[in-house]
Structures are given as structure tokens and as C-alpha cells.
Scaffold this motif. Structure first.
Motif, short mmCIF file in Angstrom:
data_model
loop_
_atom_site.label_atom_id
_atom_site.label_comp_id
_atom_site.label_asym_id
_atom_site.label_seq_id
_atom_site.Cartn_x
_atom_site.Cartn_y
_atom_site.Cartn_z
N ARG A 40 67.14 -9.22 18.68
CA ARG A 40 66.97 -7.98 18.12
C ARG A 40 66.39 -7.42 17.27
N ARG A 43 63.18 -6.35 19.17
CA ARG A 43 63.61 -4.52 19.38
C ARG A 43 63.23 -4.04 17.58
N TRP A 44 63.36 -4.58 16.75
CA TRP A 44 62.92 -3.86 15.95
C TRP A 44 61.81 -4.00 15.77
N TYR A 132 68.97 -5.75 26.10
CA TYR A 132 69.63 -6.26 25.30
C TYR A 132 70.58 -7.61 26.28
#
Length: 485
Positions: A40, A43-44, A132
Motif C-alpha cells: 500500500r 501504491r501511495w 494487490y
């Protein structure tokens, strides 16, 4: 390629640094140890998702994720209560800050990491470099449409899909528009049914407008008629006043006679003016005489002086005679001197000579007085001639005053005569105009009544009324007291 990942205050990571090797890197660990948080975090920093600030570590007010690329650039994503930005640090340590990018990723960041998402169509994107947790291999777990879009992107037929999709959207939109327009047409048709009598209403409105226009014209003429009537009444009043004035003036023949008399008076006035001028000259002469008389004191004294002068003249004659005698005596004396020189009577002769000299002085004085007296007599004669004309001056003044008054009355009479002519002319014009207006009003009232019968409506509110009521209104209708023919 990513060489290093540093995660600070992001979910369970307080400050984690991961150095990646070339090739395949595996991240292992027990459950809830932060493996998914690493995905995550990547992805951020790469795709600016997830949004918001829920991923900030508890007990901290900011978080930070940075990646070091093989190119030497470092991309850092920061979020705090004050800042929300990207930082790029080049190999030389120089920083660049990007803010205000919203939900997107700045193009400069995308160019640096070269791991942007791939758009399968306008509404669908997918990632090729990062996925993911628990997601199957590329496209295997995706829907058939997603697979078709991805294959279309790879083979270039996505353009046809996009065109088909746009065409379907346009067709759908066109059908919706057509349906709305048909509905609108039906709604308008329903409304038009309520307006089927519009042509008839338009005809009635036109008729009413025409009738209203005629009423306005009639009303305007009525106002003109009232104005003319007021002018006519004023003219009648003025005529009455003029008749009174003319009655007071008797007749014009008498006025003409008075005018002739005035002309004679005017001629006399001219003569009197000449006399007045003479009188003024006489007055000036009289003032000079008064001045001379004042200098001469009184006439009695002059008369006395005159008597004395006569005496002096008599004495002068005697003196002349004595002078003659003196001359003779002188001659004799001259002749006798020669003799007396030799005699003793010289003293007596000298006394006589002294008396003779004194008598000569008196004679010279009497001559001067005589000359002054002659001048005074001439002036007196002139004054007496002028004084003989003085009694006519007062009468002339009275005549002049009468002439001026008569002339003023004559001027007033002329003005009144001219005004009477103008008033008569205006009165005749007013009568003609009133007759024309009456004729026009009669015809307009007649037309108005005919129109009311045709419309069978109230002339005030234009609502339909009974025929009997309308006839009563028409029978009682008149304009300014004038009935139609």
C-alpha cells in the motif's frame, strides 16, 4: 527500478527501510507484520492511492514514503496536517516540491518511476508493475470484458471498441432525446388544443383594438371640442365686452369728427409750439431785460435821470452857446490878451476861463448819460413788443394739454378697433371649427353605436350584455351633449 524503500509512520511501519536486490525480491513474515502495508505504501507513492490520511500511524501526525530509483533520483511522498506533497531529490541532492495535484500523480513523478497505470478504456485502468495482495496473475482473475479490453489494447482494436462504445452512447442519447422531444410534442399538442380559438380571439382583439382606437380618436376630438367650446365662450364674453365699449363710443362718425378736430388741434399745437419757442426766446430776453433793469435799479430813477438829462441837455445847449460865446470870447480874449497884457484886468479873465473849463467837463458827462439813455429806450421798445404777445401763452398750454389727451384717446380707439376686427375673425373661425367638430363627432358617435350593436358587448368592460341593456346604453349615449344623426 526501485533500489530502496523507506516507510515512515505509515500504518504499522514507524521507520522501515527495505533495500532491494537486482532480480526477484521476496518479502516474508508472520501475519500482521506489515507486508501488505509495504504494497500500500508503494501504491501511495507511485499512484497516490489510497486517498485521505487514515494510513498515518497512530500517535503520529505525519507520514512519509520514499523510493530510491536506479537512476539516482529519490521520490518521496509526504502527508501531514499542513503538507501534502511530492519531493524529488536528484543525485546531487537538489530538491523539487510538487503540490496541488489533487487525486492525480504529477507527470514529472510518472516520468521518473515509469510505472504508471495502463488505461484499458476511458473508465478502466490497470497496473502492470504492481498489484494487490491475493490477486491472481495478470488478467486471469479479471472479468471477460477486462480481458477483452486488455487484449484490444495489445492488438490495437481498442479503438474500434471505443468507437462502438461511443456510437452506442450516442445512439442511446439520441433515443433519449427523441423520446423527450416526442413527449414535448405531445405536451405541446395538448396545450394547443386549449388554444384552438386563438384565431377567433385574435379577430375579436383586433376588432376591439380598432374600436378602442376609434374611441380614443373620438375622445381626442371630444377634448378638442371642449377646448373650442371654451374658446367660443371666451369669444362670446369678449364680444359682449366689445359691444359695451362700442356702445359707449356712440358711432364712428362722431369719432371721425373728433379725429378731424384733433387734427386741427394738432395743427394749432404745431403753431403753438412755434409760439412757445418764441415765448421761450422772449422769456430768455426778458431775463436779460430783468437783468438790465436790475442793473438800472428802477425806472423812476431812470426817469429822474432822464429829466436830469434833459436839464443837462438844456444846460448843454446853453453850454454850447456859451462855448460858442467862449470861442468868440477866446478869440476876443486872444485878441484882447495882447491888449490886456498891457492892462490890469487879467485876474478877472482867468476866473472866467476856469468857469468855462468846468462847464466843458459837465458837458462831456451829459453826453455819456444821453447815450446810455438812448440804449435803454431801444431795449424798452423791444420789451414792450414782446410783452404784447405774452397773454396767448397760457391759452396755448391749455390747448396742448387737450391735444395730448385727445391723441391718447384716439390711439386707444384705434387699438380697440383693430382688436375688434381680430376678435371677429377668430370668432368666425371658431364657429366654423365647432361646426366641423360637431359633424365629425356625430358621425363618430353613429359609427360607435353601430359597432356596439355589432359586438353586443359592454363598451366599458367588453363583456357580453343583453341586447336590451345595450340599446339602453346606446339610447343614453351622447358625446358632449351631441346626439348622432
Amino acid at each position: 527500478m526501485i533500489e530502496e524503500i523507506r516507510i515512515e509512520n505509515f500504518q504499522s511501519h514507524q521507520d522501515t527501510v527495505l533495500e532491494l536486490d537486482d532480480g526477484l525480491n521476496l518479502i516474508t513474515g508472520p501475519s500482521d507484520s506489515g507486508k501488505s502495508a509495504i504494497i500500500r505504501a508503494l501504491r501511495w507513492v507511485l499512484y497516490n492511492e489510497p486517498l485521505g490520511d487514515d494510513f498515518i500511524r497512530i500517535s503520529s501526525n505525519q507520514c512519509r514514503v520514499g523510493i530510491l530509483l536506479t537512476s539516482g533520483y529519490r521520490v518521496i511522498r509526504e502527508r501531514s496536517s499542513k503538507d501534502n506533497r511530492y519531493l524529488v531529490v536528484d543525485p546531487d541532492g537538489k530538491q523539487e516540491i510538487y503540490t496541488g495535484f489533487g487525486t492525480k500523480v504529477p507527470q514529472e513523478i510518472k516520468k521518473l518511476h515509469q510505472m504508471s497505470k495502463v488505461a484499458l478504456d476511458n473508465d478502466l485502468e490497470t497496473t502492470l508493475n504492481l498489484d494487490y495482495q491475493l490477486i491472481g496473475p495478470f488478467l486471469l482473475t479479471d472479468s471477460g470484458s477486462t480481458k477483452a479490453k486488455a487484449i484490444g489494447q495489445l492488438t490495437g482494436v481498442h479503438v474500434i471498441d471505443s468507437a462502438i462504445k461511443d456510437l452506442a452512447r450516442d445512439l442511446r442519447r439520441t433515443k433519449d432525446n427523441k423520446k423527450q422531444e416526442l413527449s414535448e410534442v405531445e405536451r405541446i399538442d395538448e396545450k394547443i388544443i386549449n388554444y384552438q380559438d386563438l384565431p377567433k380571439l385574435k379577430e375579436e382583439i383586433d376588432k376591439k383594438d380598432k374600436l378602442l382606437k376609434q374611441i380614443k380618436e373620438v375622445y381626442t376630438k371630444l377634448q378638442e371640442y371642449r377646448s373650442l367650446k371654451e374658446q367660443w365662450e371666451d369669444l362670446v364674453t369678449e364680444k359682449t365686452e366689445l359691444n359695451k365699449v362700442l356702445n359707449k363710443l356712440a358711432d364712428l362718425n362722431r369719432v371721425e369728427s373728433i379725429y378731424q378736430q384733433i387734427k386741427e388741434y394738432d395743427s394749432q399745437r404745431s403753431n403753438l409750439q412755434e409760439i412757445n419757442q418764441d415765448w421761450q426766446q422772449v422769456n430768455r430776453a426778458l431775463k436779460e431785460v430783468d437783468k438790465i433793469l436790475k442793473e438800472l435799479s428802477e425806472l423812476d430813477r431812470i426817469e429822474k435821470n432822464y429829466q436830469q438829462l434833459v436839464q443837462f441837455l438844456q444846460r448843454r445847449d446853453k453850454l454850447i452857446e456859451l462855448q460858442q460865446n467862449l470861442q468868440k470870447s477866446t478869440e476876443e480874449l486872444t485878441a484882447s490878451k495882447k491888449i490886456l497884457k498891457e492892462t490890469n484886468k487879467l485876474d478877472q479873465i482867468e476866473k472866467k476861463l476856469t468857469q468855462i473849463v468846468e462847464l466843458r467837463k459837465e458837458l462831456s458827462t451829459l453826453k455819456t448819460v444821453n447815450e446810455n439813455l438812448s440804449g435803454v429806450n431801444k431795449e424798452l421798445h423791444k420789451k414792450q413788443q414782446v410783452l404784447s404777445k405774452l397773454p396767448k401763452i397760457e391759452k396755448s398750454q391749455q390747448l396742448m394739454l387737450q391735444i395730448e389727451k385727445t391723441k391718447e384717446r384716439l390711439d386707444k380707439l384705434k387699438k380697440l378697433k383693430q382688436k375688434e376686427k381680430e376678435n371677429k375673425k377668430n370668432w368666425h373661425k371658431g364657429q366654423e371649427c365647432i361646426q366641423e367638430v360637431n359633424q365629425s363627432l356625430k358621425s363618430q358617435v353613429k359609427a360607435y353605436k353601430t359597432k356596439l350593436r355589432e359586438l353586443n358587448r359592454c363598451p366599458v368592460c367588453f363583456s357580453r350584455i343583453e341586447a336590451d341593456t345595450l340599446e339602453q346604453i346606446i339610447d343614453n349615449y351622447s358625446v358632449g351633449g351631441i346626439e348622432s344623426e
